[in-house]
Motif scaffolding. Sequence first.
Motif, PDB file in Angstrom:
ATOM      1  N   SER A 126      44.885  16.485  70.351  1.00 24.99           N
ATOM      2  CA  SER A 126      44.507  15.227  69.703  1.00 24.99           C
ATOM      3  C   SER A 126      45.658  14.538  68.985  1.00 24.99           C
ATOM      4  N   HIS A 127      46.866  15.103  69.038  1.00 30.53           N
ATOM      5  CA  HIS A 127      47.902  14.582  68.142  1.00 30.53           C
ATOM      6  C   HIS A 127      48.408  13.182  68.511  1.00 30.53           C
ATOM      7  N   HIS A 128      48.140  12.700  69.721  1.00 29.10           N
ATOM      8  CA  HIS A 128      48.469  11.305  70.037  1.00 29.10           C
ATOM      9  C   HIS A 128      47.481  10.330  69.394  1.00 29.10           C
ATOM     10  N   GLY A 129      46.331  10.818  69.024  1.00 25.15           N
ATOM     11  CA  GLY A 129      45.422  10.055  68.188  1.00 25.15           C
ATOM     12  C   GLY A 129      44.401   9.186  68.885  1.00 25.15           C
ATOM     13  N   GLU A 130      44.724   8.657  70.052  1.00 29.68           N
ATOM     14  CA  GLU A 130      43.841   7.732  70.748  1.00 29.68           C
ATOM     15  C   GLU A 130      43.802   8.072  72.237  1.00 29.68           C
ATOM     16  N   TYR A 131      42.672   7.770  72.877  1.00 28.73           N
ATOM     17  CA  TYR A 131      42.553   8.021  74.306  1.00 28.73           C
ATOM     18  C   TYR A 131      43.630   7.268  75.085  1.00 28.73           C
ATOM     19  N   GLU A 132      43.846   6.000  74.703  1.00 29.10           N
ATOM     20  CA  GLU A 132      44.802   5.175  75.450  1.00 29.10           C
ATOM     21  C   GLU A 132      46.245   5.611  75.231  1.00 29.10           C
ATOM     22  N   TRP A 133      46.474   6.472  74.241  1.00 31.14           N
ATOM     23  CA  TRP A 133      47.816   7.020  74.011  1.00 31.14           C
ATOM     24  C   TRP A 133      47.990   8.404  74.636  1.00 31.14           C
ATOM     25  N   GLY A 134      46.969   8.853  75.375  1.00 31.91           N
ATOM     26  CA  GLY A 134      47.113  10.092  76.122  1.00 31.91           C
ATOM     27  C   GLY A 134      46.380  11.297  75.575  1.00 31.91           C
ATOM     28  N   SER A 135      45.693  11.161  74.448  1.00 29.74           N
ATOM     29  CA  SER A 135      44.950  12.297  73.911  1.00 29.74           C
ATOM     30  C   SER A 135      43.581  12.393  74.586  1.00 29.74           C
ATOM     31  N   PRO A 136      43.208  13.578  75.106  1.00 30.78           N
ATOM     32  CA  PRO A 136      41.881  13.731  75.706  1.00 30.78           C
ATOM     33  C   PRO A 136      40.770  13.755  74.664  1.00 30.78           C
ATOM     34  N   VAL A 137      41.126  14.049  73.418  1.00 31.29           N
ATOM     35  CA  VAL A 137      40.170  14.002  72.306  1.00 31.29           C
ATOM     36  C   VAL A 137      40.855  13.338  71.114  1.00 31.29           C
ATOM     37  N   LYS A 138      40.038  12.732  70.232  1.00 30.10           N
ATOM     38  CA  LYS A 138      40.581  12.147  69.012  1.00 30.10           C
ATOM     39  C   LYS A 138      40.577  13.173  67.894  1.00 30.10           C
ATOM     40  N   GLY A 150      39.699  15.383  65.010  1.00 31.86           N
ATOM     41  CA  GLY A 150      38.381  15.616  64.433  1.00 31.86           C
ATOM     42  C   GLY A 150      38.370  16.577  63.273  1.00 31.86           C
ATOM     43  N   THR A 151      39.536  16.915  62.733  1.00 31.13           N
ATOM     44  CA  THR A 151      39.641  17.738  61.526  1.00 31.13           C
ATOM     45  C   THR A 151      40.660  17.089  60.605  1.00 31.13           C
ATOM     46  N   PRO A 152      40.602  17.375  59.309  1.00 26.01           N
ATOM     47  CA  PRO A 152      41.612  16.809  58.406  1.00 26.01           C
ATOM     48  C   PRO A 152      43.031  17.160  58.829  1.00 26.01           C
ATOM     49  N   GLU A 153      43.233  18.379  59.310  1.00 24.33           N
ATOM     50  CA  GLU A 153      44.576  18.793  59.726  1.00 24.33           C
ATOM     51  C   GLU A 153      45.029  18.026  60.967  1.00 24.33           C
ATOM     52  N   ALA A 154      44.105  17.787  61.901  1.00 24.27           N
ATOM     53  CA  ALA A 154      44.451  17.036  63.112  1.00 24.27           C
ATOM     54  C   ALA A 154      44.769  15.578  62.778  1.00 24.27           C
ATOM     55  N   ILE A 155      43.993  15.006  61.861  1.00 23.34           N
ATOM     56  CA  ILE A 155      44.262  13.630  61.429  1.00 23.34           C
ATOM     57  C   ILE A 155      45.640  13.549  60.775  1.00 23.34           C
ATOM     58  N   ALA A 156      45.940  14.526  59.920  1.00 22.25           N
ATOM     59  CA  ALA A 156      47.241  14.543  59.242  1.00 22.25           C
ATOM     60  C   ALA A 156      48.374  14.698  60.249  1.00 22.25           C
ATOM     61  N   LEU A 157      48.226  15.622  61.192  1.00 21.84           N
ATOM     62  CA  LEU A 157      49.268  15.836  62.199  1.00 21.84           C
ATOM     63  C   LEU A 157      49.534  14.558  62.982  1.00 21.84           C
ATOM     64  N   HIS A 158      48.479  13.898  63.429  1.00 20.17           N
ATOM     65  CA  HIS A 158      48.664  12.662  64.206  1.00 20.17           C
ATOM     66  C   HIS A 158      49.485  11.642  63.427  1.00 20.17           C
ATOM     67  N   HIS A 159      49.130  11.413  62.177  1.00 18.91           N
ATOM     68  CA  HIS A 159      49.800  10.360  61.414  1.00 18.91           C
ATOM     69  C   HIS A 159      51.216  10.754  60.993  1.00 18.91           C
ATOM     70  N   LEU A 160      51.442  12.018  60.680  1.00 20.76           N
ATOM     71  CA  LEU A 160      52.789  12.458  60.316  1.00 20.76           C
ATOM     72  C   LEU A 160      53.711  12.399  61.527  1.00 20.76           C
ATOM     73  N   ASP A 161      53.202  12.826  62.667  1.00 21.30           N
ATOM     74  CA  ASP A 161      53.976  12.761  63.915  1.00 21.30           C
ATOM     75  C   ASP A 161      54.296  11.315  64.273  1.00 21.30           C
ATOM     76  N   ASN A 162      53.290  10.457  64.172  1.00 23.97           N
ATOM     77  CA  ASN A 162      53.458   9.045  64.498  1.00 23.97           C
ATOM     78  C   ASN A 162      54.432   8.366  63.534  1.00 23.97           C
ATOM     79  N   LEU A 163      54.352   8.732  62.265  1.00 25.06           N
ATOM     80  CA  LEU A 163      55.247   8.160  61.253  1.00 25.06           C
ATOM     81  C   LEU A 163      56.706   8.456  61.591  1.00 25.06           C
ATOM     82  N   ASP A 164      57.009   9.713  61.876  1.00 25.96           N
ATOM     83  CA  ASP A 164      58.396  10.074  62.169  1.00 25.96           C
ATOM     84  C   ASP A 164      58.890   9.372  63.435  1.00 25.96           C
TER      85      ASP A 164
END
Length: 314
Positions: A252-264, A266-280
């Motif tokens: 889920s770390h790409h965050g959106e289906y259209e960005w390649g993630s098969p799932v969005k 769905g946990t606080p840690e997954a949400i944090a990972l997506h945004h921290l990865d995207n930020l960098d």
Amino acid sequence: MPKKYISSLKTGEVVEDVFLVLKKEVKETREKKPYLNLQLADKTGSLEARKWDAAPHLCNSFHKDAFIKIKGVVETFNNTLQIRVNEISPVAEECVQMSDFVPSTEKDVSAMMSELRQIIKTIRDPYLSKLLDAFFTEESFCKVFSTAPAATQYHHAYLGGLLEHILSVARLAVSFSNLYPMIKRDLLLTGVILHDIGKTRELSYERSFHYTDEGQLTGHLISGVLMIYEKAQKIDGFPSDLLNVLFHLILSHHGEYEWGSPVKPGTPEAIALHHLDNLDAKVYAATKAITEHKDTSSSWTDYVKMFERRLYKK
């Protein structure tokens, strides 16, 4: 004669040097005369080049990813530098210094690996700790991990870029977990460190950066999950629910289906990972677009596809 790098070229300058061919197209003018449309590169960047009146034997004398020596003049077209090529001759790979052509991190790889291992030592969960050790005590994996780029073009697209990106996101995650104690720190950090390991199988980077067959067929999200599964199966008693949650972080770390993630996420840690990865990735890409924009007369970059806008430079 020392090599003249692309980043130092200026309008009107005569160029006589060796470059890597990133793109080669044979086109025709309005008068139906063939010409070569090239993108030439070295470790400092790339530049468009044109060879007018290109005879067929010249067009067939080299290919994409080859090295060529050119003689030409740097010109400005639409406020962008390009080279008008007068002469081209192929150059054998054994005659070039590869480090002049493949971009590499400017940071100390050994120091970055050491810092990442120190972060890994802070993981208290016994299963996540063993999983990370399974990867980072394996010499062959560490060699590839510390060499691979993080992408082919948008962010950290150079040798050592994957390690540099992972360490940057890990630093962010350490600070983030201190601000949000409800976050499962060990899970977040493990997800951060492993979220892009599939890129060690997805990308090829001997000369220019390309996708491998595995990369195009499955992508680094699936490859990463498979790599984690292989290691986890060798750890006695690895909890299946913990493994599934870790898989979720990777997938889920790409965050959106259209960005390649098969799932969005769905946990606080997954949400944090997506945004921290995207930020960098996004901050790096924005900085790169600004610093590499060659039109000094403009306060704005050209249109940047990643951001769907121009960026203000001053």
